[in-house]
Design a protein around this motif. Structure first.
Motif, PDB file in Angstrom:
ATOM      1  N   LEU A 176      76.939  38.656 -77.586  1.00 46.40           N
ATOM      2  CA  LEU A 176      75.801  39.521 -77.916  1.00 46.40           C
ATOM      3  C   LEU A 176      75.717  40.703 -76.957  1.00 46.40           C
ATOM      4  CD1 LEU A 176      73.190  40.135 -79.462  1.00 46.40           C
ATOM      5  CD2 LEU A 176      72.003  38.544 -77.935  1.00 46.40           C
ATOM      6  N   ALA A 177      75.882  40.429 -75.672  1.00 45.06           N
ATOM      7  CA  ALA A 177      75.811  41.511 -74.675  1.00 45.06           C
ATOM      8  C   ALA A 177      76.925  42.528 -74.883  1.00 45.06           C
ATOM      9  CB  ALA A 177      75.881  40.922 -73.270  1.00 45.06           C
ATOM     10  N   LEU A 178      78.136  42.059 -75.176  1.00 40.07           N
ATOM     11  CA  LEU A 178      79.258  42.973 -75.378  1.00 40.07           C
ATOM     12  C   LEU A 178      79.020  43.885 -76.581  1.00 40.07           C
ATOM     13  CD1 LEU A 178      82.328  40.638 -74.651  1.00 40.07           C
ATOM     14  CD2 LEU A 178      81.491  42.537 -73.248  1.00 40.07           C
ATOM     15  N   TRP A 179      78.495  43.319 -77.672  1.00 39.85           N
ATOM     16  CA  TRP A 179      78.247  44.129 -78.865  1.00 39.85           C
ATOM     17  C   TRP A 179      77.136  45.145 -78.625  1.00 39.85           C
ATOM     18  CZ3 TRP A 179      80.897  45.534 -82.796  1.00 39.85           C
ATOM     19  CH2 TRP A 179      81.891  44.721 -83.322  1.00 39.85           C
ATOM     20  N   VAL A 180      76.076  44.731 -77.943  1.00 44.66           N
ATOM     21  CA  VAL A 180      74.979  45.665 -77.667  1.00 44.66           C
ATOM     22  C   VAL A 180      75.454  46.789 -76.758  1.00 44.66           C
ATOM     23  CG1 VAL A 180      72.728  45.912 -76.550  1.00 44.66           C
ATOM     24  CG2 VAL A 180      73.165  43.958 -78.041  1.00 44.66           C
ATOM     25  N   ILE A 181      76.251  46.452 -75.746  1.00 42.04           N
ATOM     26  CA  ILE A 181      76.784  47.473 -74.838  1.00 42.04           C
ATOM     27  C   ILE A 181      77.711  48.431 -75.586  1.00 42.04           C
ATOM     28  CG2 ILE A 181      78.312  47.840 -72.853  1.00 42.04           C
ATOM     29  CD1 ILE A 181      77.186  45.209 -71.698  1.00 42.04           C
ATOM     30  N   ALA A 182      78.586  47.869 -76.447  1.00 43.52           N
ATOM     31  CA  ALA A 182      79.517  48.710 -77.210  1.00 43.52           C
ATOM     32  C   ALA A 182      78.767  49.649 -78.142  1.00 43.52           C
ATOM     33  CB  ALA A 182      80.475  47.825 -78.005  1.00 43.52           C
ATOM     34  N   ALA A 183      77.782  49.106 -78.850  1.00 44.74           N
ATOM     35  CA  ALA A 183      77.020  49.935 -79.787  1.00 44.74           C
ATOM     36  C   ALA A 183      76.260  51.028 -79.050  1.00 44.74           C
ATOM     37  CB  ALA A 183      76.054  49.062 -80.591  1.00 44.74           C
ATOM     38  N   GLY A 234      76.838  52.223 -76.030  1.00 46.17           N
ATOM     39  CA  GLY A 234      77.748  53.157 -75.373  1.00 46.17           C
ATOM     40  C   GLY A 234      78.371  54.151 -76.336  1.00 46.17           C
ATOM     41  N   LEU A 235      78.861  53.660 -77.463  1.00 39.80           N
ATOM     42  CA  LEU A 235      79.496  54.547 -78.440  1.00 39.80           C
ATOM     43  C   LEU A 235      78.498  55.523 -79.059  1.00 39.80           C
ATOM     44  CD1 LEU A 235      81.831  51.951 -80.176  1.00 39.80           C
ATOM     45  CD2 LEU A 235      82.567  53.930 -78.840  1.00 39.80           C
ATOM     46  N   MET A 236      77.344  55.016 -79.454  1.00 39.86           N
ATOM     47  CA  MET A 236      76.352  55.903 -80.037  1.00 39.86           C
ATOM     48  C   MET A 236      75.798  56.869 -78.990  1.00 39.86           C
ATOM     49  SD  MET A 236      74.776  57.123 -82.539  1.00 39.86           S
ATOM     50  CE  MET A 236      75.090  56.009 -83.914  1.00 39.86           C
ATOM     51  N   LEU A 286      66.370  37.800 -90.447  1.00 37.89           N
ATOM     52  CA  LEU A 286      66.596  38.868 -89.469  1.00 37.89           C
ATOM     53  C   LEU A 286      68.028  38.892 -88.936  1.00 37.89           C
ATOM     54  CD1 LEU A 286      63.263  38.724 -87.427  1.00 37.89           C
ATOM     55  CD2 LEU A 286      64.048  40.579 -88.921  1.00 37.89           C
ATOM     56  N   VAL A 287      68.746  37.780 -89.034  1.00 38.60           N
ATOM     57  CA  VAL A 287      70.118  37.735 -88.504  1.00 38.60           C
ATOM     58  C   VAL A 287      71.036  38.734 -89.216  1.00 38.60           C
ATOM     59  CG1 VAL A 287      72.197  36.299 -88.275  1.00 38.60           C
ATOM     60  CG2 VAL A 287      69.967  35.407 -87.578  1.00 38.60           C
ATOM     61  N   PRO A 288      71.117  38.736 -90.564  1.00 40.46           N
ATOM     62  CA  PRO A 288      71.960  39.746 -91.223  1.00 40.46           C
ATOM     63  C   PRO A 288      71.505  41.177 -90.958  1.00 40.46           C
ATOM     64  CG  PRO A 288      71.405  37.979 -92.750  1.00 40.46           C
ATOM     65  CD  PRO A 288      70.541  37.802 -91.550  1.00 40.46           C
ATOM     66  N   ILE A 289      70.185  41.398 -90.866  1.00 42.83           N
ATOM     67  CA  ILE A 289      69.681  42.746 -90.603  1.00 42.83           C
ATOM     68  C   ILE A 289      70.135  43.217 -89.232  1.00 42.83           C
ATOM     69  CG2 ILE A 289      67.598  44.132 -90.280  1.00 42.83           C
ATOM     70  CD1 ILE A 289      68.055  43.381 -93.165  1.00 42.83           C
ATOM     71  N   PHE A 290      69.983  42.363 -88.234  1.00 41.01           N
ATOM     72  CA  PHE A 290      70.355  42.747 -86.871  1.00 41.01           C
ATOM     73  C   PHE A 290      71.849  43.026 -86.759  1.00 41.01           C
ATOM     74  CE2 PHE A 290      71.845  41.530 -82.604  1.00 41.01           C
ATOM     75  CZ  PHE A 290      71.136  42.438 -81.840  1.00 41.01           C
ATOM     76  N   THR A 291      72.674  42.127 -87.306  1.00 40.88           N
ATOM     77  CA  THR A 291      74.124  42.327 -87.197  1.00 40.88           C
ATOM     78  C   THR A 291      74.571  43.578 -87.950  1.00 40.88           C
ATOM     79  OG1 THR A 291      74.449  40.820 -89.072  1.00 40.88           O
ATOM     80  CG2 THR A 291      74.627  39.892 -86.866  1.00 40.88           C
ATOM     81  N   ALA A 292      73.955  43.850 -89.099  1.00 40.61           N
ATOM     82  CA  ALA A 292      74.322  45.048 -89.857  1.00 40.61           C
ATOM     83  C   ALA A 292      73.946  46.311 -89.092  1.00 40.61           C
ATOM     84  CB  ALA A 292      73.640  45.041 -91.224  1.00 40.61           C
ATOM     85  N   LEU A 293      72.786  46.318 -88.450  1.00 35.56           N
ATOM     86  CA  LEU A 293      72.374  47.487 -87.677  1.00 35.56           C
ATOM     87  C   LEU A 293      73.308  47.721 -86.491  1.00 35.56           C
ATOM     88  CD1 LEU A 293      68.477  47.114 -87.693  1.00 35.56           C
ATOM     89  CD2 LEU A 293      69.871  48.718 -89.002  1.00 35.56           C
ATOM     90  N   VAL A 294      73.685  46.644 -85.803  1.00 31.58           N
ATOM     91  CA  VAL A 294      74.642  46.782 -84.702  1.00 31.58           C
ATOM     92  C   VAL A 294      75.969  47.316 -85.221  1.00 31.58           C
ATOM     93  CG1 VAL A 294      75.995  45.504 -82.990  1.00 31.58           C
ATOM     94  CG2 VAL A 294      73.568  44.998 -83.278  1.00 31.58           C
ATOM     95  N   THR A 351      77.537  50.992 -84.217  1.00 29.74           N
ATOM     96  CA  THR A 351      78.869  51.038 -83.607  1.00 29.74           C
ATOM     97  C   THR A 351      79.802  51.922 -84.417  1.00 29.74           C
ATOM     98  OG1 THR A 351      78.565  48.782 -82.787  1.00 29.74           O
ATOM     99  CG2 THR A 351      80.815  49.641 -82.827  1.00 29.74           C
ATOM    100  N   GLY A 352      79.794  51.740 -85.730  1.00 30.67           N
ATOM    101  CA  GLY A 352      80.656  52.552 -86.585  1.00 30.67           C
ATOM    102  C   GLY A 352      80.328  54.028 -86.504  1.00 30.67           C
ATOM    103  N   LEU A 353      79.044  54.370 -86.507  1.00 34.73           N
ATOM    104  CA  LEU A 353      78.649  55.779 -86.422  1.00 34.73           C
ATOM    105  C   LEU A 353      79.041  56.378 -85.081  1.00 34.73           C
ATOM    106  CD1 LEU A 353      75.112  55.786 -88.106  1.00 34.73           C
ATOM    107  CD2 LEU A 353      77.263  56.648 -89.041  1.00 34.73           C
ATOM    108  N   GLY A 354      78.949  55.577 -84.018  1.00 36.37           N
ATOM    109  CA  GLY A 354      79.383  56.073 -82.716  1.00 36.37           C
ATOM    110  C   GLY A 354      80.862  56.407 -82.699  1.00 36.37           C
ATOM    111  N   VAL A 355      81.670  55.515 -83.296  1.00 38.90           N
ATOM    112  CA  VAL A 355      83.116  55.767 -83.373  1.00 38.90           C
ATOM    113  C   VAL A 355      83.400  57.007 -84.213  1.00 38.90           C
ATOM    114  CG1 VAL A 355      85.304  54.855 -84.232  1.00 38.90           C
ATOM    115  CG2 VAL A 355      83.719  53.349 -83.025  1.00 38.90           C
ATOM    116  N   ILE A 356      82.727  57.122 -85.358  1.00 42.87           N
ATOM    117  CA  ILE A 356      82.949  58.267 -86.249  1.00 42.87           C
ATOM    118  C   ILE A 356      82.551  59.570 -85.571  1.00 42.87           C
ATOM    119  CG2 ILE A 356      82.158  59.344 -88.402  1.00 42.87           C
ATOM    120  CD1 ILE A 356      81.933  56.472 -89.545  1.00 42.87           C
TER     121      ILE A 356
END
Length: 736
Positions: A20-27, A29-31, A201-209, A213-218
């Motif tokens: 969870l921490a790695l994904w939040v940091i990646a999202a 950081g990239l955004m 809320l689980v699918p909503i949270f993961t989709a937002l992350v 992340t994808g928008l940050g990369v783009i």
């Protein structure tokens, strides 16, 4: 693959905090990096090898300052009281022109007080500005500076707006309330499906992350490749839909295992090993379909396709790592915050299971009825009208729309899309009034549909001339394309003639799309069928599934034709009719669809349709492996997946409908097409057509030649560790 995914899911469940921490940091950081550095976008619609591109390349050399790379800007000046030639107004405009000349990168400015610079009504004028050394990706920023420099004219009571092609064309489409609306609607569907707020809320949270992340990369990719302005919004639209759906499929399997008494960590492992494999295959088909757009011969479309695929990759990665991490952290609390009266289990055999049994008993009648309904939905597609969208279809309050209407009033509709004729002469000439140039100008002027032919401009070598042609028609008018073709048909001995400009480029784009569409469709269908063959080891099933996904496209194109081409409700989806339209015309008016939209829509829809196909077929195959009864397996597969697929489809429809509110016409067309296609796909096709055909094919669904069975690698969409033993070999149909 299933073993690897199972181990990955188990590890993520045990180390949920780290994942969870790695994904939040990646999202973040990239955004954060994308926002801090900016997200450059490009509206470069060049198509190598076309006539319009050759005209553009010739125009860049030898025609004086401002025709090299850097761009050009036009400012429309309007006086609603008095005339532009009034002394005070003229002085203010000339002061604005002088200030514009001081803006960086400006090399030439044509005042409205020149021949052809002021309309016949003397209240509308055009300031033409040529730039040199300006980064074309920053044309919007430069335009803002140029518009600001024209403030002296505004102080005198004049209106100054930038014409189409000068303003938001290269400006990224920003996100807005549509995402919020789509997420809220998806949350409501999930609450009804699961009956608990925590699970919803689980699918909503993961989709937002995933989307962040994808928008940050783009955004950061904009510094490496030309990112189309629509990339961000398309990635958000698709990313939200598939991100929520993939997490929904995993969560549904996990909750079923928990209910059967499987421990949390083991349940997560089995879920990722089984449904995680289906997610990977489903995401792979979407990526394959989007990547196949590279065969379309249109660089902008190709880039838009694979960049949108970034959001799908992000959705798959979060589904097989972040979702199991959250499930491991929550444990049995996944069912916390239960909503009364929601999420209750239905009796066995009811609902979708009952429908599966009903279809299995009357497959021919269901097949015939489904074909008739789908045919009726697709019939309007014959009226689909393709063509370039001009600024006349922008939001009414936008500067580009206002400039378009002023240009139309002052200089005619064709002034919004002039043709640029660049002719290479047989020999060097000394002046632009040479007899061969005069003959060429007369030939162009004689073409039906040309309103004005400007004086020819000779390049420095004396070997080429450039002539601007104003058609009688607006860029979106199909007759403008005929003018382009007629001008290109002109034959002057020794002269090589090329026609460029926005309209000509879109004509070439349409021709290129028509030429390459069969290739793209063939590649997508073939690769998708191959992927299904690897997954299910059943060639008949793979081919049928790939072809079946084409059916929903007919409904999508039929809906587009009804709403936009025929105009039955174009105003209801937020399209603004021309200012001169009557009351009824503000609701019902025809809108052309960009020539590359059907191909892009095909790629996206084919991939999304394959998602539901994969999840349905894996469930049917599991049932068939248990008892070898094809009809019973179809009914059981539909019963076990129908509710989940319906919920997933409702989520996607809600997300796509929400994006119809965007002002960009292309986003609206995608929203309408995707919403209709997904709704039809998850109901008529998956609920009736696919089960009926599978029942009729019988054991042939699972037939596989022995030689092919030996050649295929041992892959599986879903693992079956938690399932009873497979059926005996005799129940599996093979042939030599």
């Amino acid at each position: 693959m299933t073993r690897f995914l199972g181990r990955l899911g188990g590890w993520c469940a045990r180390h949920g905090v780290i994942v969870l921490a790695l994904w939040v940091i990646a999202a973040a950081g990239l955004m954060g990096g994308s926002l801090a550095l900016g997200s450059p976008v490009s509206n470069d619609a060049t198509i190598p090898g076309t006539d319009a591109q050759r005209a553009h390349d010739l125009m860049l050399t030898g025609f004086g300052p401002g025709f090299a790379a850097g761009g050009s800007v036009q400012l429309v000046v309007y006086s609603d009281k008095g005339l532009l030639i009034d002394k005070a107004k003229k002085a203010a405009v000339e002061q604005a022109v002088d200030r514009i000349r001081t803006v960086p990168h400006v090399v030439a400015v044509d005042s409205p007080y020149r021949r052809g610079g002021i309309a016949a009504n003397l209240s509308i004028g055009l300031i033409a500005i040529r730039l040199q050394g300006n980064d074309t990706t920053k044309l919007a920023e430069t335009t803002q500076a140029l518009s600001k420099a024209a403030d002296p004219a505004r102080a005198a009571g004049l209106e100054v707006v930038a014409a189409d092609g000068s303003t938001p064309a290269d400006k990224e489409i920003k996100t807005g309330p549509s995402e919020i609306i789509g997420v809220v609607c998806a949350l409501l569907v999930l609450v009804f499906a699961f009956g608990t707020l925590t699970a919803a809320l689980v699918p909503i949270f993961t989709a937002l992350v995933s989307v962040v992340t994808g928008l940050g990369v783009i955004g950061l990719l904009g510094y490496v490749v030309d990112v189309p302005k629509q990339a961000g919004i398309m990635a958000t639209m698709i990313g939200l839909g598939v991100g929520i759906d993939y997490a929904l499929f995993l969560l549904s399997r996990h909750r079923r295992l928990l209910e059967s008494g499987v421990p949390v960590e083991e349940s997560v492992r089995r879920t990722v090993a089984s449904s995680g494999g289906a997610v990977v295959f489903a995401g792979g088909t979407v990526i394959i379909a989007l990547s196949a757009l590279m065969f379309g011969g249109f660089p902008l479309l190709s880039t838009l396709g694979w960049i949108t695929g970034v959001s799908v990759v992000s959705a798959v990665l979060t589904s097989v790592t972040l979702v199991p991490a959250l499930l491991g952290l929550l444990g049995h609390r996944i069912n916390a915050l239960r909503i009364p009266f929601l999420g209750r289990k239905r009796a066995e055999g009811s609902g979708w299971g009952g429908l599966g049994v009903w279809v299995a008993r009357r497959p021919w009648r269901v097949l015939l009825a489904s074909v008739l309904v789908l045919g009726a939905l697709a019939a309007p597609a014959l009226a689909l009208r393709l063509g370039p969208l001009d600024a006349g279809y922008e939001a009414r309050e936008s500067d580009s729309r206002r400039a378009y209407e002023l240009m139309t009033t002052g200089f005619g509709p064709g002034s919004n899309g002039p043709l640029i004729v660049v002719a290479t002469l047989p020999g060097k000439v000394a002046k632009a009034t040479d007899p061969i140039v005069d003959r060429l100008s007369r030939e162009i002027d004689a073409v039906d549909g040309t309103a004005h032919v400007a004086a020819a401009k000779l390049n420095t070598s004396g070997r080429s001339v450039m002539i601007q042609v104003i058609p009688d028609y607006a860029p979106s008018d199909s007759r403008s394309a005929e003018v382009v073709r007629d001008v290109r048909a002109i034959s002057v001995p020794g002269v090589e003639l090329n026609v460029g400009g926005k309209v000509a480029a879109m004509v070439d784009a349409g021709d290129r799309m028509a030429e390459r569409t069969p290739l793209v469709i063939g590649v997508v269908v073939l690769l998708s069928a191959l992927l299904l063959l690897l997954a299910f080891r059943a060639p008949v099933l793979a081919i049928k599934a790939a072809l079946m996904n084409l059916v929903s496209l007919g409904a999508a194109f039929g809906a587009l034709a009804l709403v936009f081409s025929i105009g039955l409700g174009s105003g209801l989806v937020g399209m603004d009719a021309p200012s001169s339209a009557s009351y009824l015309q503000t609701i019902f008016f025809s809108v052309p669809i960009e020539s590359f939209v059907p191909l892009m829509l095909f790629a996206v829809l084919f991939g999304l349709s394959m998602d539901y196909e994969v999840f349905l077929l894996t469930s049917v195959r599991q049932a068939y492996l248990k008892h070898g009864d094809n009809g019973r397996a179809v009914a059981e597969g539909l019963g076990s997946t129908g509710r989940v697929i319906t919920s997933a489809a409702l989520i996607m429809v809600a997300v796509f409908v929400a994006f119809i509110a965007y002002p960009d016409p292309m986003v609206k067309t995608f929203g309408v097409g995707l919403a209709v296609a997904v709704a039809v796909d998850a109901t008529i096709i998956r609920g009736f057509l696919v089960p009926a055909t599978m029942v009729l094919l019988g054991r042939a669904n699972w037939w596989c030649p022995r030689w092919l069975d030996r050649l295929l690698p041992n892959l599986s969409v879903e693992g079956h560790e938690e399932e009873p033993a497979a059926a005996p070999a005799k129940d599996l149909v093979t042939a030599g």
